[in-house]
Every structure is written in structure tokens, then in C-alpha cells.
Scaffold this active site. Structure first.
Site, PDB file in Angstrom:
ATOM      1  N   ASP A  85      13.913  27.698  76.949  1.00 38.59           N
ATOM      2  CA  ASP A  85      15.231  28.331  76.810  1.00 38.59           C
ATOM      3  C   ASP A  85      15.084  29.825  76.527  1.00 38.59           C
ATOM      4  O   ASP A  85      15.878  30.644  77.011  1.00 38.59           O
ATOM      5  CB  ASP A  85      16.012  27.691  75.656  1.00 38.59           C
ATOM      6  CG  ASP A  85      16.341  26.227  75.898  1.00 38.59           C
ATOM      7  OD1 ASP A  85      16.096  25.741  77.024  1.00 38.59           O
ATOM      8  OD2 ASP A  85      16.835  25.577  74.958  1.00 38.59           O
ATOM      9  N   GLU A 143      26.128  22.168  79.844  1.00 35.29           N
ATOM     10  CA  GLU A 143      24.868  21.476  80.111  1.00 35.29           C
ATOM     11  C   GLU A 143      25.050  19.969  80.037  1.00 35.29           C
ATOM     12  O   GLU A 143      26.099  19.477  79.596  1.00 35.29           O
ATOM     13  CB  GLU A 143      23.803  21.938  79.118  1.00 35.29           C
ATOM     14  CG  GLU A 143      24.224  21.795  77.659  1.00 35.29           C
ATOM     15  CD  GLU A 143      23.300  20.922  76.848  1.00 35.29           C
ATOM     16  OE1 GLU A 143      22.921  19.848  77.359  1.00 35.29           O
ATOM     17  OE2 GLU A 143      22.980  21.300  75.707  1.00 35.29           O
ATOM     18  N   LYS A 173      18.506  25.278  66.692  1.00 32.73           N
ATOM     19  CA  LYS A 173      18.360  24.020  65.962  1.00 32.73           C
ATOM     20  C   LYS A 173      17.516  24.250  64.707  1.00 32.73           C
ATOM     21  O   LYS A 173      16.458  24.879  64.751  1.00 32.73           O
ATOM     22  CB  LYS A 173      17.722  22.959  66.868  1.00 32.73           C
ATOM     23  CG  LYS A 173      18.542  22.635  68.108  1.00 32.73           C
ATOM     24  CD  LYS A 173      17.860  21.557  68.926  1.00 32.73           C
ATOM     25  CE  LYS A 173      18.709  21.178  70.141  1.00 32.73           C
ATOM     26  NZ  LYS A 173      18.488  22.056  71.280  1.00 32.73           N
ATOM     27  N   VAL A 232      19.159  23.893  78.527  1.00 30.02           N
ATOM     28  CA  VAL A 232      19.735  25.244  78.537  1.00 30.02           C
ATOM     29  C   VAL A 232      19.172  26.040  79.705  1.00 30.02           C
ATOM     30  O   VAL A 232      19.911  26.652  80.481  1.00 30.02           O
ATOM     31  CB  VAL A 232      19.471  25.957  77.202  1.00 30.02           C
ATOM     32  CG1 VAL A 232      19.820  27.436  77.300  1.00 30.02           C
ATOM     33  CG2 VAL A 232      20.274  25.306  76.085  1.00 30.02           C
ATOM     34  N   ASP A 273       4.023  26.229  70.972  1.00 32.27           N
ATOM     35  CA  ASP A 273       5.119  25.367  71.445  1.00 32.27           C
ATOM     36  C   ASP A 273       6.423  26.168  71.351  1.00 32.27           C
ATOM     37  O   ASP A 273       7.038  26.269  70.291  1.00 32.27           O
ATOM     38  CB  ASP A 273       5.196  24.109  70.575  1.00 32.27           C
ATOM     39  CG  ASP A 273       6.132  23.055  71.160  1.00 32.27           C
ATOM     40  OD1 ASP A 273       6.847  23.379  72.143  1.00 32.27           O
ATOM     41  OD2 ASP A 273       6.150  21.924  70.644  1.00 32.27           O
TER      42      ASP A 273
END
Length: 703
Positions: free
Chosen positions: A160, A43, A177, A124, A156
Site C-alpha cells: 500500500d 476496495e 492499522k 488498497v 515486511d
């Protein structure tokens, strides 16, 4: 990727790699896909939004270098001026890295960015879409997006996750993450039908900077082969061996232990940054860039170093999986539905490569414009840059003559390496290792007005990095090759390894000695007995004999008759094991020595021991005006490459030699060692040379 090209790739191949519609696939990526070689998508938001310049550019280049070093082709995805690029050149990488107005492009953003002719880094989801259209089944990133904290109220959720639920791509990442809600993210992935597995011995699901998130992966795989097995069965078309599920697969790779020690400090900084973002009202797509920047500031760069380390590690693991997947899928293609794979099919699949192992040089050719040089002062002349190295030259020659080659070599990560790879796009350079803290080999040749070499200087230490360990990665291909070509730049241990392997597998080996000092390498042991062909000049032939403790002339002869007699006598001892010795004689031509067959020497690899008489056949060089000679540095390599092409096509000896002489002639007219004008038609003896061919002369050798 492996076996059947996607319709997008087929269109690009048919239009000579030009862009068509909205996509442009880099020629090296097209070549790798079409040849069923491992390709790894990368990416580009890490370039445009993940790191500051110049760390973003150096990291992107380092990641691509790691992919190449592991034997795969990198395909960095990005959008440049409204076109989706799958595979970026060095200049395109730098453009994205330097640009201050790029967009972060996910699925929803693609139509707008493309319609407006804008540029951006793909997330992604954006990368998955491009990779899938190009036929690339595996892609590497740092960490994927997920369900944001308080996502049950805000909804939210990263695109991905939904992309993983509908696009059959294997995504290699360091998990999710840690600024996100990992538990809810794993639940959402389960709802989307996404298979999630941790890579390695632990079943703990990683959290980007930390090896443990507090959650356990549904599954885990311990190595690249197991990962490839999972990918194949889960969602890739492979006859009866695949479920054909049209959803993605997430492989979570924990950060290396040596970089995880700072995880606690980074996690504390993340919590502080998350709180600060909430207080400042930062939301949506702006949250992640803000948090990453603040965490880098709070940890004084420690998080950035850890980020780079995990991306490097992901690239290495992803490349290894891509290679294992490539081998797996090639085998699967050979299984007829409901039946066993036959040995004939296996041989057809594997025995498809000519493998060239040798050096790459960046050449600087300085040609004088006066009859003699005056040393100690500046002489008038011209200087041009070209790309050489004996191995590279032969690989270049065979590639231009439509042969499927694999070139194994080593270069640095400097500007010279970028120039080499850009020039060699028409070749398969997937096995060329790119090494840190190493200089790409350079060679400076000073030649006279008539084209003769006056002085040569070389910086070629990197050739010693073409090690046995590195070359052994391609052992299966070496064992099934149609021809292996070795040049004298390769270390002795590597030559010994290749010769031993070739002897066991009955693979023909052509040794190009490079220069008089290196000609001895196979002859320091019994490795030379595994060679089938070699192409020395007279000085190199003397070195070979001298290494075997055989008598050699103190002074090389000058007249044609004496040269031919000497070359034949020095070739005779080598023919006890070698099938053919091709003695290159420069402007005089070539002497081909070996077993007599049909009025000349048999060049085709034989399966039986020598039965006929030995002879030497002299082929005069084609006439060339000295004024037309531009460069002599690649004539010998072109001669050898042209002859090899003829041998691989099953041509008779006269035709093979004439193809070599025509290739050498073209080289003399070009500033490049291998003429860009070289094609199969350009060295077709019946069409490319209308004058009467000089008649060859046959000499019998003593028994």
C-alpha cells in the site's frame, strides 16, 4: 474523472460498456465519469477477507448506500473470473461475499490472478491501480497497511505504501492499522513523497480503532472543501492549478467519538493477538486476517461493530470530498490558461441538466382475460412486474430520448431497490437516495381485458422522504437547469421550495399532478404561480380549480364537445400565470391550452409576459386497436415526456405534441410504462407514422 476521460473509459464508452481486455467498468460508473459527476472507488478485501458472511455483504451494501445518499456513485473494485471490475452489481457483490476461494489481490498478485481466471478482493494498492485506470481520483478504505512491527529487520512493508508513492489517488482511511508500526509507516510515507493529512479539527494521526496514535499528522484539513482543494493542487491535472505530482495522498479520518470509547479494550485485545500470532509463527499476509479474527473473538464482536462504524464514517466523508472535488474540477475546467472564466462558459457548464423530482415504484400489473371481473374470487389473467412511478417514468422517457437528466428520488434498501437500480442503469440515478428502514414504493394495478384500470393499490410512504433538505443538496443544479419536472408524489414543502427557487432563477417548471388527490399540492399556496407547464387529466384539473376556490362541474362530461369545452374553461384561470396547460384526455387525445402562436399554442418557455390571445388546440389520439393494448399505466407519462423532449430540442408545437402521442402509443403496446423500444427515431413524426396525421382543432378562449 472530471472533465477528460481516461483512455480506458473512452474505450469502454465506445464499446457500449462491454468489457475490453482486462477491465470491465460498470455502466453507472462510466456514465458518472463521462458526465463529470462524483465517483468514489471502494476496495473489496473487506468483503473477501475482512469480515465473515453475511456481515461482509450487508456492510458492502450499506457503504454503497451511504455513497449514493451523499450524491456520489459507488465503484466497488473486485476481480471476477480474471476480469477487473470497477463497479459491481448486487449479484457480483454477493458472489464475492459468499465465495470461500477468493484471493487477496495486491499489485504483485494482479498478473497471476487475471491470467488464471481467478476471483479476488482488491487491497488498497490493487484498488488504487484499477481506480486510476478508470479515471477515479478518490477511494475509501478502512485502514491502510504499513510497516510491520520489527519491520526494520524483516523488511515486511505493505505494498500500500509504495503504491501511494507512485499512483495519484487520494485515499481516505481511518489511518494505519494499529497492529503496525505507525511511526515508521509515517516515515516511509514521507520518503515516498506521500502527502498525509488528518481530516477534522485535530492534528493527531488516528490509529484505526483509536482517535489518537501518539503521532501528529504533518497536515490537516477541516472539511470536504479543504480536502478537495488539497487534492486538486497536489496531484491532479487542472491547468495551472495543479502541481501534477504523480504520487498519492492519504487523508486520515478519526473513528467517530461514540465508537472510540471501546478503543482501549480493543487495543489490549490487539496486543494479545499480536503476541499470539508471533508465538504461532504466523507471518506475511496471514497476520492481518488472523489478528482481526482473534480481536473480534476477544472483544466479543465489539471490534467488528467499531470496524463497521468507521467504514461507514469513511464512506460518508469520502463521498462528501468526492462531491466537493467534482464541483471544484468543473470550475477549474472553465478557466482558459492565463485568463478569466467568462459568464458564457459558466452558463454552458451549469445549464446542462433536465432535473426530474418524483417517485419510483415497483409496479405489479395484473391484467384480466375476461370482459368483467368477479370480485370475491380468483379471476383468470396474467401478472407481470415492471418499474414505474411518475417521476421515474418521465426520467426514463427523457433518458431514452438522449436527454441529459438528473433524477432525484428515494428508495429503500430492499430487493426491490436493487431491481429498480439494475433496470434503470441507462439513467442518471446518482441523486436517488437509498434509505435504511424504508420500503421501496410498490404499486399494484388490476386492469381489464381492454387495458383500463379497474383497481390500484399503492405502498408509497417513502415518497415523503424526498424532502426539501435532501433536494436542496442540488440547489446549484436546480438554479441552472433547462427544465425542472415535479411529480405530485413529492411533499408539499419540497414543491414549495423548488418553485420558490425556480422563480428566483427563471427556471421553467413542469408539474405532473400524478392523481386527482395530489393535484392540489402547488395550489395550496402561491407556488403554482411559478409553474410554467402542467399536464393534468380532467379530474386533476378540477382539483386544481377547486383548490383555488373556483367553480367546477359536479359531474365530468362524457361527450367530446363537452369535454373540450370543460377542459378549456378550467384551464383558463391557470393561464394567468402558467404558460401552458396540457390536458390529457386518454383515448380521446390531448388539449393544449395557452398563448396563440403561429396557428397553435406556444410551448417554448417565454421570457416575456403573455401578449397574444389565449386558445386551446385539440389533438386527437392516434388510432390503437384495443386488442393491442397491453398497459395504459404509462401512456400519460410517455405523452408528457415526449412533449418535453420536443420542447427541449426547440421543436414547434405540432411536432412536440406528435412526439408525445407517438411515445404514448408505444407505451400502450408495452408491459412497461415506458417502452424499452422508445428512441428518438421511434417518435420522429416524419418517419415513425406513415398515415395522415389527424388535423388539430383550434378553439379561442374568452379574455
Amino acid at each position: 474523472m472530471l472533465g477528460k476521460l481516461s483512455s480506458t473509459v473512452q474505450r469502454f464508452v465506445s464499446t457500449s460498456c462491454r468489457s475490453e481486455g482486462l477491465f470491465k467498468i460498470h455502466p453507472t460508473v462510466i456514465k458518472a465519469i463521462s458526465e463529470r459527476q462524483p465517483v468514489l472507488a471502494l476496495e473489496s478485501t473487506i468483503i473477501t477477507h475482512g469480515m465473515p458472511y453475511p456481515q461482509n455483504l450487508s456492510t458492502a451494501r450499506e457503504v454503497e448506500d451511504i455513497v449514493r445518499a451523499e450524491g456520489a456513485t459507488p465503484a466497488t473494485v473486485g476481480i471476477l473470473e480474471g476480469t477487473v471490475h470497477v463497479g459491481l452489481s448486487s449479484d457480483e457483490l454477493e458472489f464475492l461475499a459468499r465465495s470461500e476461494s477468493t484471493h487477496k489481490v495486491s499489485r504483485r498478485d494482479l498478473p497471476y490472478v487475471i491470467s488464471k481466471g481467478l476471483s479476488g478482493g482488491t487491497t488498497v494498492s490493487g484498488t488504487m491501480i484499477a481506480a486510476h485506470k478508470a479515471g477515479i481520483p478518490i477511494f475509501v478504505t478502512g485502514g491502510i497497511g504499513g510497516v510491520h512491527r520489527d519491520g526494520e529487520n524483516t523488511l515486511d512493508i505493505s505494498a500500500d505504501l509504495t503504491e501511494l508513492g507512485r499512483t495519484p489517488i487520494a485515499v481516505v482511511s481511518a489511518g494505519i492499522k494499529s497492529i503496525l508500526d505507525i511511526g515508521r509507516t509515517l516515515e516511509f510515507l514521507e520518503t515516498q513523497g506521500v502527502c498525509v493529512a488528518t481530516y477534522g479539527e485535530s492534528k493527531s494521526f488516528p490509529a484505526f480503532f483509536s482517535r489518537q496514535s501518539g503521532y501528529t499528522s504533518p497536515y490537516h484539513v477541516t472539511n470536504a472543501k479543504e480536502a478537495a482543494d488539497l487534492i486538486v493542487v497536489f496531484n491532479f491535472t487542472a491547468g495551472t492549478l495543479s502541481l501534477g505530482l504523480q504520487s498519492g495522498l492519504l487523508l486520515a479520518v478519526p473513528i467517530p467519538e461514540e465508537h472510540a470509547a471501546a478503543g482501549q479494550q480493543i487495543e489490549e485485545a490487539i496486543q494479545a493477538a499480536v503476541t499470539e500470532a508471533r508465538q504461532k509463527g504466523i507471518s506475511g499476509r496471514d497476520v492481518t486476517p488472523f489478528i482481526l479474527q482473534r480481536v473480534n473473538e476477544l472483544t466479543k464482536g465489539q471490534s467488528l461493530r467499531a470496524n463497521i462504524a468507521l467504514i461507514h464514517n469513511n464512506a460518508k466523508v469520502g463521498s462528501q470530498i468526492a462531491c466537493a472535488l467534482s464541483e471544484h474540477m468543473k470550475k477549474c475546467e472553465d478557466y482558459p490558461k492565463g485568463g478569466r472564466r467568462t459568464q458564457e462558459m459558466k452558463n454552458q457548464n451549469l445549464k446542462h441538466k433536465t432535473i426530474v423530482i418524483g417517485g419510483v415504484n415497483v409496479d405489479f400489473i395484473a391484467k384480466g382475460t375476461t370482459k368483467e371481473f368477479v370480485f370475491g374470487q380468483t379471476n383468470p389473467g396474467s401478472v407481470c412486474q415492471s418499474f414505474g412511478g411518475v417521476g421515474r417514468n418521465i426520467a426514463d422517457c427523457l433518458s431514452r430520448l438522449d436527454h441529459n437528466i438528473l433524477f432525484i428520488s428515494a428508495i429503500g434498501t430492499d430487493s426491490h431497490s436493487e431491481a429498480v437500480l439494475n433496470y434503470c442503469k441507462h439513467m442518471d440515478t446518482g441523486a436517488v437516495a437509498r434509505l435504511q428502514v424504508q420500503r421501496t414504493a410498490t404499486y399494484c394495478a388490476v386492469i381489464t381485458e381492454s387495458g383500463e384500470l379497474s383497481l390500484g393499490l399503492g405502498d408509497m410512504d417513502i415518497h415523503q422522504q424526498i424532502t426539501e433538505k435532501y433536494v436542496s443538496k442540488y440547489e446549484e443544479k436546480l438554479s441552472s437547469a433547462s427544465l425542472v419536472v415535479l411529480d405530485g408524489n413529492v411533499p408539499v414543502s419540497t414543491i414549495d421550495y423548488v418553485c420558490s427557487l425556480a422563480k428566483k432563477s427563471s427556471v421553467p417548471v413542469w408539474y405532473e399532478p400524478t392523481d386527482a388527490d395530489k393535484a392540489c399540492k402547488p395550489f395550496l399556496s402561491d407556488s403554482w404561480k411559478a409553474l410554467t407547464h402542467t399536464s393534468p387529466n380532467l379530474a386533476e384539473l378540477c382539483t386544481m380549480n377547486r383548490t383555488l376556490c373556483l367553480p367546477t362541474p359536479e359531474v365530468l362530461p362524457s361527450s367530446l364537445v363537452e369535454v373540450l369545452s370543460c377542459a378549456a374553461a378550467l384551464s383558463r384561470p391557470l393561464l394567468e400565470y402558467l404558460q401552458c396547460v396540457v390536458v390529457t384526455l386518454g383515448a380521446l387525445g390531448v388539449l393544449v391550452c395557452g398563448e396563440h402562436q403561429a396557428g397553435t399554442v406556444g410551448l417554448q418557455p417565454r421570457k416575456h409576459k403573455r401578449r397574444g390571445r389565449l386558445c386551446a388546440v385539440y389533438y386527437p389520439a392516434l388510432p390503437v386497436c384495443p386488442e393491442e393494448t397491453v398497459n395504459v399505466s404509462g401512456a400519460g407519462d410517455s405523452l408528457a415526456g415526449g412533449m418535453m423532449a420536443g420542447i427541449l430540442q426547440g421543436k414547434d408545437t405540432d411536432t412536440c405534441v406528435r412526439m408525445g402521442l407517438l411515445a404514448a402509443r408505444l407505451s400502450l403496446f408495452s408491459p412497461h410504462p415506458i417502452s424499452p423500444a422508445l428512441t428518438a427515431d421511434a417518435i420522429c413524426p416524419e418517419r415513425a407514422y406513415t398515415q395522415p396525421w389527424p388535423k388539430p382543432t383550434c378553439m379561442w378562449m374568452e379574455s
